[in-house]
Design an enzyme around this catalytic site. Structure first.
Site, PDB file in Angstrom:
ATOM      1  N   LYS A   1      40.956   6.204  97.321  1.00 20.12           N
ATOM      2  CA  LYS A   1      41.726   6.006  96.078  1.00 20.12           C
ATOM      3  C   LYS A   1      41.776   4.511  95.731  1.00 20.12           C
ATOM      4  O   LYS A   1      40.762   3.841  95.787  1.00 20.12           O
ATOM      5  CB  LYS A   1      43.117   6.650  96.209  1.00 20.12           C
ATOM      6  CG  LYS A   1      43.013   8.170  96.379  1.00 20.12           C
ATOM      7  CD  LYS A   1      44.309   8.860  96.648  1.00 20.12           C
ATOM      8  CE  LYS A   1      44.710   8.788  98.090  1.00 20.12           C
ATOM      9  NZ  LYS A   1      45.753   9.730  98.488  1.00 20.12           N
TER      10      LYS A   1
ATOM     11  N   ASP B   1      49.085  14.295 103.383  1.00 21.47           N
ATOM     12  CA  ASP B   1      49.878  15.023 102.376  1.00 21.47           C
ATOM     13  C   ASP B   1      49.516  16.512 102.312  1.00 21.47           C
ATOM     14  O   ASP B   1      50.363  17.354 101.980  1.00 21.47           O
ATOM     15  CB  ASP B   1      49.774  14.371 100.988  1.00 21.47           C
ATOM     16  CG  ASP B   1      48.355  14.086 100.534  1.00 21.47           C
ATOM     17  OD1 ASP B   1      47.403  14.331 101.309  1.00 21.47           O
ATOM     18  OD2 ASP B   1      48.179  13.615  99.394  1.00 21.47           O
TER      19      ASP B   1
HETATM   20  C1  BGC Z   1      42.541  11.122 100.867  1.00 24.28           C
HETATM   21  C2  BGC Z   1      43.198  12.296 101.540  1.00 24.28           C
HETATM   22  C3  BGC Z   1      44.367  12.778 100.714  1.00 24.28           C
HETATM   23  C4  BGC Z   1      43.925  13.041  99.288  1.00 24.28           C
HETATM   24  C5  BGC Z   1      45.065  13.496  98.389  1.00 24.28           C
HETATM   25  C6  BGC Z   1      42.190  11.457  99.431  1.00 24.28           C
HETATM   26  O1  BGC Z   1      41.676  10.336  98.782  1.00 24.28           O
HETATM   27  O2  BGC Z   1      41.362  10.747 101.558  1.00 24.28           O
HETATM   28  O3  BGC Z   1      43.647  11.951 102.826  1.00 24.28           O
HETATM   29  O4  BGC Z   1      44.868  13.948 101.288  1.00 24.28           O
HETATM   30  O5  BGC Z   1      43.358  11.875  98.741  1.00 24.28           O
HETATM   31  O6  BGC Z   1      46.070  12.551  98.338  1.00 24.28           O
END
Ligand code: BGC
Length: 495
Positions: A160, A196
């Site tokens: 992200k 999460d």
């Molecule tokens: C992360 C995950 C997370 C998901 C939703 C992804 O970018 O790698 O660990 O569960 O985003 O937040």
């Protein structure tokens, strides 16, 4: 062929590139199933695009968890601290506060990030006068992590918008503990670190024992599911563990990194990827999640502007700015009734784009639909591969995340496509698991706490962002005998 299609063949041609037929979806389900199996197996784990990390979560809520817990939620541009009071299976009180994380902290030195987290927790604890209570705490950390214990997580990579230095390959719980002891002005007991998706599954399972899958469709995307421990080869005691099941954090956002999605990716997907913080990574996530859906629409619009097809009379230069077209805009635009453009007009007004024609906006809506439909279809492929993997014939999926919660048609699109792919081979329900990250972290801390739960009491303040789920009257304090039995039960369970 409709009138709009005749008038704007280029728009329809681009949208067709995003359409997935049943055959393509089945191919994706097969590839995802394959990568999941590769991720679980020791020999192939390192080359799998779906890593299937063990979470060390092997116990599930019984519905009898009670008491006060702290929860932390780090995963987007905000950090949340929550005080969760599990009063009964029907009543969970939550008091929370959100602390915005600046870009400088998200991309700066790791130590600063953890100092910021500790400072926010300190503020929260002081406000609620719990700084000396040493409350059990569940830490939702929504990034790929290798677990070496329920309260030990090593960050594998940021995703992200995060790029904080010096954290990858480090134990994030240790980093948080160190930041807390540098301050020394409050005490908490970090019991669990979780993803999460795990929180979402735990929170859904608290009320529905059939829940075996958790999914997030928000800024990022991911899913977890309940696997037989004996299949989790990366877990050191997979053959000897007395606990039959473990939650697996799939990290399916990375699916496609082995080229599995090359046959569906468009030039727009590639453009979004090139401009992202991590080119070539999180390929599936970039096709379907909230951080990127708006960007996909924007790239298509810019291309059509360059070709002189859309916004000919409009001042639309603003659309050339990165991330200018928020994924939230899709929700409004697609809420308009077919043939209407009221919300599309509002969005363009908000963006400062003037002089658009009705046809421009109808095309924009068509583009948004193409992006969200493909997103839901790909998410459906993921869920179907997990349902097939579990072999459970009657299953509930807990879901949270801004895209799923706010998009007007996402739930329906998911249902339709899952039904198409499952063809009645399994019964399933999709349950909204609101605030899985917060409540789920508290529940996981409750399940794994080393302390007997504190007797339910009213929270210090219910004014600020307090939400009470199902407002059944709070039960009276537990009688001493029951508390004692509960303590023995917890001790037995956890040692
Ligand atoms: C992360 C995950 C997370 C998901 C939703 C992804 O970018 O790698 O660990 O569960 O985003 O937040």
């Amino acid at each position: 062929m409709g009138k709009l299609e005749q008038q704007f063949p280029e728009v329809y041609e681009i949208c067709r590139q995003f359409a997935l037929d049943e055959g393509a979806m089945r191919k994706i389900v097969r590839a995802m199933t394959h990568e999941i199996c590769m991720g679980l197996a020791k020999e192939t784990h390192s080359s799998a695009s779906i890593k299937c990390f063990e979470t060390c979560v092997q116990d599930f809520p019984t519905g009898n968890e009670r008491g006060k817990y702290l929860a932390l939620d780090l995963g987007g541009s905000n950090f949340r601290v929550l005080l969760v009071n599990l009063i009964s299976a029907r009543q969970i009180d939550v008091v929370s506060k959100t602390y915005g994380i600046s870009k400088a902290i998200m991309e700066g030195p790791g130590i600063k990030l953890f100092d910021f987290l500790a400072e926010s927790i300190a503020q929260f604890c002081k406000e609620h006068k719990i700084e000396n209570d040493n409350l059990p705490l569940g830490f939702t950390f929504s990034f790929p992590c290798k677990h070496i214990g329920i309260d030990q997580g090593i960050l594998v990579t940021w995703t992200k918008g995060f790029k904080s230095e010096g954290v990858v390959n480090k134990n994030v719980v240790e980093m948080l503990r160190e930041a807390i002891s540098r301050r020394g002005d409050f005490k908490v007991d970090i019991v669990a670190i979780l993803n999460d998706t795990t929180g979402t599954l735990m929170s859904c399972a608290f009320q529905n024992q059939n829940c075996k899958i958790g999914m997030i469709l928000g800024t990022g995307t991911n899913a977890c599911y309940v696997e037989k421990t004996s299949n989790v080869e990366m877990f050191p005691s997979y053959q000897t563990s007395t606990k039959p099941h473990m939650i697996i954090n799939c990290e399916w956002g990375a699916f496609g990194e082995n080229g599995e999605l090359d046959f569906v990716r468009t030039s727009y997907d590639k453009a979004v990827d090139r401009e992202s913080l991590y080119p070539t990574k999180q390929v599936f996530e970039k096709c379907i999640s909230g951080k990127y859906m708006g960007e996909l629409v924007r790239h298509i619009m810019v291309d059509l502007m360059d070709k002189g097809v859309l916004f000919k009379e409009a001042t639309a230069q603003i659309l050339r700015e990165r991330e200018k077209f928020d994924t939230r805009f899709l929700n409004g635009i697609e809420s308009d009734k077919p043939g209407e453009i009221r919300n599309a007009c509002k969005v363009m007004d908000k963006l400062g784009v003037r002089g658009t024609s009705e046809e421009d906006l109808l095309c924009l809506r068509h583009i948004c639909q193409a992006i969200s439909t493909r997103s839901a279809q790909l998410a459906a492929c993921g869920l179907v591969s997990l349902i097939k993997k579990t072999k459970v014939k009657d299953i509930a999926v807990g879901i949270d995340g801004s895209v799923y919660c706010s998009h007007p048609h996402y739930h329906r699109l998911l249902m339709e496509n899952m039904k198409l792919l499952l063809k009645g081979s399994a019964k399933f329900e999709l349950n909204l698991s609101k605030d899985g990250s917060g409540r789920g972290a508290a529940l996981t801390a409750a399940v794994y706490t080393r302390h007997p739960p504190t007797p339910p009491q009213d929270l210090p303040s219910k004014k600020q962002s307090s939400s009470s789920l199902l407002n059944a009257p709070a039960p009276a304090s537990l009688p001493t005998v029951r508390r004692f039995i509960q303590k023995v039960f917890w001790t037995f369970r956890h040692f």
